[in-house]
Design a protein around this motif. Structure first.
Motif, PDB file in Angstrom:
ATOM      1  N   GLY A 131      -1.819 -32.382  32.623  1.00 24.83           N
ATOM      2  CA  GLY A 131      -3.132 -32.429  33.361  1.00 24.83           C
ATOM      3  C   GLY A 131      -2.824 -32.463  34.849  1.00 24.83           C
ATOM      4  N   GLY A 132      -1.552 -32.482  35.262  1.00 27.64           N
ATOM      5  CA  GLY A 132      -1.564 -32.407  36.893  1.00 27.64           C
ATOM      6  C   GLY A 132      -1.742 -31.149  37.487  1.00 27.64           C
ATOM      7  N   LEU A 133      -1.451 -31.268  38.926  1.00 19.86           N
ATOM      8  CA  LEU A 133      -1.666 -30.258  39.651  1.00 19.86           C
ATOM      9  C   LEU A 133      -0.569 -29.384  39.977  1.00 19.86           C
ATOM     10  CD1 LEU A 133      -4.226 -29.988  42.860  1.00 19.86           C
ATOM     11  CD2 LEU A 133      -1.805 -29.306  42.931  1.00 19.86           C
ATOM     12  N   THR A 134      -0.495 -27.918  39.957  1.00 19.06           N
ATOM     13  CA  THR A 134       0.735 -27.306  40.438  1.00 19.06           C
ATOM     14  C   THR A 134       0.483 -26.331  41.405  1.00 19.06           C
ATOM     15  OG1 THR A 134       0.001 -25.743  38.341  1.00 19.06           O
ATOM     16  CG2 THR A 134       1.605 -27.704  37.720  1.00 19.06           C
ATOM     17  N   ALA A 135       1.350 -26.204  42.331  1.00 28.19           N
ATOM     18  CA  ALA A 135       1.341 -25.262  43.495  1.00 28.19           C
ATOM     19  C   ALA A 135       2.663 -24.530  43.624  1.00 28.19           C
ATOM     20  CB  ALA A 135       0.942 -26.126  44.579  1.00 28.19           C
ATOM     21  N   VAL A 136       2.752 -23.479  43.992  1.00 30.27           N
ATOM     22  CA  VAL A 136       3.943 -22.655  44.034  1.00 30.27           C
ATOM     23  C   VAL A 136       3.633 -21.739  45.439  1.00 30.27           C
ATOM     24  CG1 VAL A 136       5.324 -20.615  43.416  1.00 30.27           C
ATOM     25  CG2 VAL A 136       4.312 -22.345  41.513  1.00 30.27           C
ATOM     26  N   GLN A 137       4.982 -21.739  46.063  1.00 34.62           N
ATOM     27  CA  GLN A 137       4.804 -20.824  47.360  1.00 34.62           C
ATOM     28  C   GLN A 137       4.787 -19.588  46.915  1.00 34.62           C
ATOM     29  OE1 GLN A 137       8.734 -21.059  49.519  1.00 34.62           O
ATOM     30  NE2 GLN A 137       7.818 -19.880  51.241  1.00 34.62           N
ATOM     31  N   GLU A 138       4.070 -18.885  47.783  1.00 38.60           N
ATOM     32  CA  GLU A 138       3.846 -17.211  47.724  1.00 38.60           C
ATOM     33  C   GLU A 138       5.191 -16.589  47.324  1.00 38.60           C
ATOM     34  OE1 GLU A 138       1.767 -14.093  47.006  1.00 38.60           O
ATOM     35  OE2 GLU A 138       0.373 -15.483  48.229  1.00 38.60           O
ATOM     36  N   PRO A 139       5.509 -16.096  46.496  1.00 38.59           N
ATOM     37  CA  PRO A 139       6.779 -15.317  46.329  1.00 38.59           C
ATOM     38  C   PRO A 139       7.106 -14.501  47.680  1.00 38.59           C
ATOM     39  CG  PRO A 139       5.733 -15.285  44.217  1.00 38.59           C
ATOM     40  CD  PRO A 139       4.860 -15.884  45.282  1.00 38.59           C
ATOM     41  N   GLY A 140       6.080 -13.754  48.101  1.00 42.04           N
ATOM     42  CA  GLY A 140       6.441 -12.640  49.074  1.00 42.04           C
ATOM     43  C   GLY A 140       6.611 -13.425  50.442  1.00 42.04           C
ATOM     44  N   GLU A 141       6.463 -14.509  50.372  1.00 42.71           N
ATOM     45  CA  GLU A 141       6.987 -15.424  51.890  1.00 42.71           C
ATOM     46  C   GLU A 141       8.110 -16.039  51.758  1.00 42.71           C
ATOM     47  OE1 GLU A 141       4.329 -18.718  54.477  1.00 42.71           O
ATOM     48  OE2 GLU A 141       5.358 -19.138  52.478  1.00 42.71           O
ATOM     49  N   ALA A 142       8.745 -16.353  50.324  1.00 44.65           N
ATOM     50  CA  ALA A 142       9.621 -17.136  50.082  1.00 44.65           C
ATOM     51  C   ALA A 142      10.978 -16.336  50.410  1.00 44.65           C
ATOM     52  CB  ALA A 142       9.690 -17.548  48.633  1.00 44.65           C
ATOM     53  N   GLN A 143      11.802 -17.230  51.219  1.00 43.90           N
ATOM     54  CA  GLN A 143      13.263 -16.547  51.664  1.00 43.90           C
ATOM     55  C   GLN A 143      13.757 -16.101  50.313  1.00 43.90           C
ATOM     56  OE1 GLN A 143      15.367 -19.056  54.303  1.00 43.90           O
ATOM     57  NE2 GLN A 143      17.633 -18.275  53.413  1.00 43.90           N
ATOM     58  N   ILE A 144      13.937 -16.777  49.222  1.00 48.84           N
ATOM     59  CA  ILE A 144      14.507 -16.199  47.831  1.00 48.84           C
ATOM     60  C   ILE A 144      13.320 -16.422  46.910  1.00 48.84           C
ATOM     61  CG2 ILE A 144      16.055 -16.420  46.169  1.00 48.84           C
ATOM     62  CD1 ILE A 144      17.291 -15.599  48.803  1.00 48.84           C
ATOM     63  N   PRO A 145      12.599 -15.519  46.338  1.00 50.85           N
ATOM     64  CA  PRO A 145      11.483 -15.672  45.366  1.00 50.85           C
ATOM     65  C   PRO A 145      11.665 -15.738  44.179  1.00 50.85           C
ATOM     66  CG  PRO A 145      12.128 -13.178  45.764  1.00 50.85           C
ATOM     67  CD  PRO A 145      12.995 -13.779  46.563  1.00 50.85           C
ATOM     68  N   THR A 146      12.936 -15.887  43.614  1.00 56.59           N
ATOM     69  CA  THR A 146      13.398 -16.107  42.167  1.00 56.59           C
ATOM     70  C   THR A 146      12.594 -17.355  41.550  1.00 56.59           C
ATOM     71  OG1 THR A 146      15.516 -15.025  42.668  1.00 56.59           O
ATOM     72  CG2 THR A 146      15.082 -16.169  40.504  1.00 56.59           C
ATOM     73  N   MET A 147      12.721 -18.426  42.462  1.00 61.13           N
ATOM     74  CA  MET A 147      12.193 -19.542  41.992  1.00 61.13           C
ATOM     75  C   MET A 147      10.634 -19.832  41.494  1.00 61.13           C
ATOM     76  SD  MET A 147      13.339 -23.593  42.940  1.00 61.13           S
ATOM     77  CE  MET A 147      14.915 -23.205  42.669  1.00 61.13           C
ATOM     78  N   PRO A 148       9.875 -19.325  42.793  1.00 58.59           N
ATOM     79  CA  PRO A 148       8.570 -19.159  42.453  1.00 58.59           C
ATOM     80  C   PRO A 148       7.955 -18.159  41.646  1.00 58.59           C
ATOM     81  CG  PRO A 148       9.230 -18.749  44.808  1.00 58.59           C
ATOM     82  CD  PRO A 148      10.407 -18.998  44.062  1.00 58.59           C
ATOM     83  N   GLN A 149       8.785 -17.046  41.504  1.00 51.69           N
ATOM     84  CA  GLN A 149       8.470 -15.937  40.430  1.00 51.69           C
ATOM     85  C   GLN A 149       8.700 -16.632  38.898  1.00 51.69           C
ATOM     86  OE1 GLN A 149      10.961 -12.837  41.833  1.00 51.69           O
ATOM     87  NE2 GLN A 149       9.390 -11.738  43.137  1.00 51.69           N
ATOM     88  N   ALA A 150       9.621 -17.356  38.806  1.00 56.13           N
ATOM     89  CA  ALA A 150      10.143 -17.931  37.641  1.00 56.13           C
ATOM     90  C   ALA A 150       8.843 -18.762  36.862  1.00 56.13           C
ATOM     91  CB  ALA A 150      11.317 -18.672  37.340  1.00 56.13           C
ATOM     92  N   ALA A 151       8.332 -19.597  38.003  1.00 53.77           N
ATOM     93  CA  ALA A 151       7.348 -20.383  37.513  1.00 53.77           C
ATOM     94  C   ALA A 151       6.047 -19.840  37.291  1.00 53.77           C
ATOM     95  CB  ALA A 151       7.082 -21.531  38.857  1.00 53.77           C
ATOM     96  N   ILE A 152       5.692 -18.813  38.095  1.00 56.97           N
ATOM     97  CA  ILE A 152       4.472 -17.800  37.877  1.00 56.97           C
ATOM     98  C   ILE A 152       4.665 -17.325  36.494  1.00 56.97           C
ATOM     99  CG2 ILE A 152       3.111 -15.968  38.531  1.00 56.97           C
ATOM    100  CD1 ILE A 152       3.993 -16.762  41.467  1.00 56.97           C
ATOM    101  N   ALA A 153       5.833 -16.899  35.998  1.00 53.35           N
ATOM    102  CA  ALA A 153       5.958 -16.055  34.819  1.00 53.35           C
ATOM    103  C   ALA A 153       5.751 -17.353  33.560  1.00 53.35           C
ATOM    104  CB  ALA A 153       7.149 -15.449  34.727  1.00 53.35           C
ATOM    105  N   ARG A 154       6.051 -18.319  33.710  1.00 52.74           N
ATOM    106  CA  ARG A 154       5.995 -19.287  32.779  1.00 52.74           C
ATOM    107  C   ARG A 154       4.508 -20.094  32.492  1.00 52.74           C
ATOM    108  NH1 ARG A 154       5.938 -22.023  28.990  1.00 52.74           N
ATOM    109  NH2 ARG A 154       7.562 -23.570  28.150  1.00 52.74           N
ATOM    110  N   HIS A 155       3.581 -20.282  33.602  1.00 53.31           N
ATOM    111  CA  HIS A 155       2.356 -20.272  33.724  1.00 53.31           C
ATOM    112  C   HIS A 155       1.856 -20.178  34.770  1.00 53.31           C
ATOM    113  CE1 HIS A 155       2.614 -24.308  36.022  1.00 53.31           C
ATOM    114  NE2 HIS A 155       1.243 -24.273  35.779  1.00 53.31           N
ATOM    115  N   ILE A 156       0.293 -19.826  34.936  1.00 48.56           N
ATOM    116  CA  ILE A 156      -0.258 -19.591  36.174  1.00 48.56           C
ATOM    117  C   ILE A 156      -0.511 -20.794  36.944  1.00 48.56           C
ATOM    118  CG2 ILE A 156      -2.518 -18.737  37.287  1.00 48.56           C
ATOM    119  CD1 ILE A 156      -2.444 -16.713  34.759  1.00 48.56           C
ATOM    120  N   PRO A 157       0.046 -21.177  37.993  1.00 52.59           N
ATOM    121  CA  PRO A 157      -0.107 -22.456  38.589  1.00 52.59           C
ATOM    122  C   PRO A 157      -1.702 -22.306  39.326  1.00 52.59           C
ATOM    123  CG  PRO A 157       1.874 -21.241  39.453  1.00 52.59           C
ATOM    124  CD  PRO A 157       1.124 -20.187  38.745  1.00 52.59           C
ATOM    125  N   ASP A 158      -2.243 -23.622  39.465  1.00 51.42           N
ATOM    126  CA  ASP A 158      -3.512 -23.926  40.103  1.00 51.42           C
ATOM    127  C   ASP A 158      -3.288 -23.162  41.661  1.00 51.42           C
ATOM    128  OD1 ASP A 158      -4.571 -25.605  38.302  1.00 51.42           O
ATOM    129  OD2 ASP A 158      -2.974 -27.228  38.702  1.00 51.42           O
TER     130      ASP A 158
END
Length: 205
Positions: free
Chosen positions: A157-184
């Motif tokens: 029930g917590g809040l989740t936030a991910v860096q925009e993959p297109g802005e990230a120096q390496i997008p793999t980590m935020p992309q993996a999180a988005i694929a796992r569930h849609i962050p807030d």
């Protein structure tokens, strides 16, 4: 970006957050500098960070950020209480977790997704300790660590936030999180910083 992702910060954040956990890997120091710059001196939220570093190197993260920020910055130690208004970094070579009594725990268990410390372990343990009163931020990085941990925060029930993959120096980590569930929130660093400030403002009241 899918339309289901909440991109606006204009609606009020009604959920009180009592702690923030953050994870990053490649490019993470620069990202954290942007996210945490110019924090107000009066700061109440505790923040714990796992940033992947080579195990054989001594970490200077606490020293570096203590010079940049007006809040207390520590390398987390075993049994250390999680104190309000402080920033904690996981030491290299140890998994960092948060116990239910809200103290830190260090362990030398095997790496998770080739990483020790593991973002997944910090976030999962913090979700158990704080439940819906936790926020998790996942930034730039080159592997899938953090995707499962952020999902644990979501399930609690917590809040989740991910860096925009297109802005990230390496997008793999935020992309993996988005694929796992849609962050807030999926936002550029500057807007993630605004979100962090809003969470502090809600906590204050």
């Amino acid at each position: 970006m899918t339309g289901q992702m909440k991109r606006q910060l204009r609606f009020p954040i009604r959920k009180r957050v009592d702690a923030v956990v953050l994870g990053a890997s490649a490019g993470g120091i620069d990202a954290l500098c942007v996210l945490l710059e110019d924090l107000p001196a009066v700061w109440r939220l505790p923040m714990a960070v796992v940033l992947h570093l080579p195990e054989e190197h001594e970490s200077r993260l606490a020293e570096i950020f203590a010079q940049r920020l007006p809040i207390p910055v520590h390398e987390a130690n075993d049994k250390m209480p999680v104190s309000a208004g402080s920033l904690y970094f996981a030491p290299p070579g140890y998994h960092l977790s948060i116990e239910r009594e809200r103290t830190f725990s260090l362990s030398c268990e095997p790496p998770v997704l080739f990483s020790r410390p593991s973002i997944d372990l910090l976030m999962g343990s913090a979700a158990d300790a704080y439940g819906p009163a936790l926020a998790g931020f996942l930034l730039t990085g080159a592997n899938d660590d953090g995707a499962q941990g952020l999902h644990c925060i979501h399930l609690a029930g917590g809040l989740t936030a991910v860096q925009e993959p297109g802005e990230a120096q390496i997008p793999t980590m935020p992309q993996a999180a988005i694929a796992r569930h849609i962050p807030d929130y999926v936002l550029p660093l500057r807007e993630l910083r605004n979100l962090l400030l809003q969470l502090e403002a809600v906590h204050e009241h």
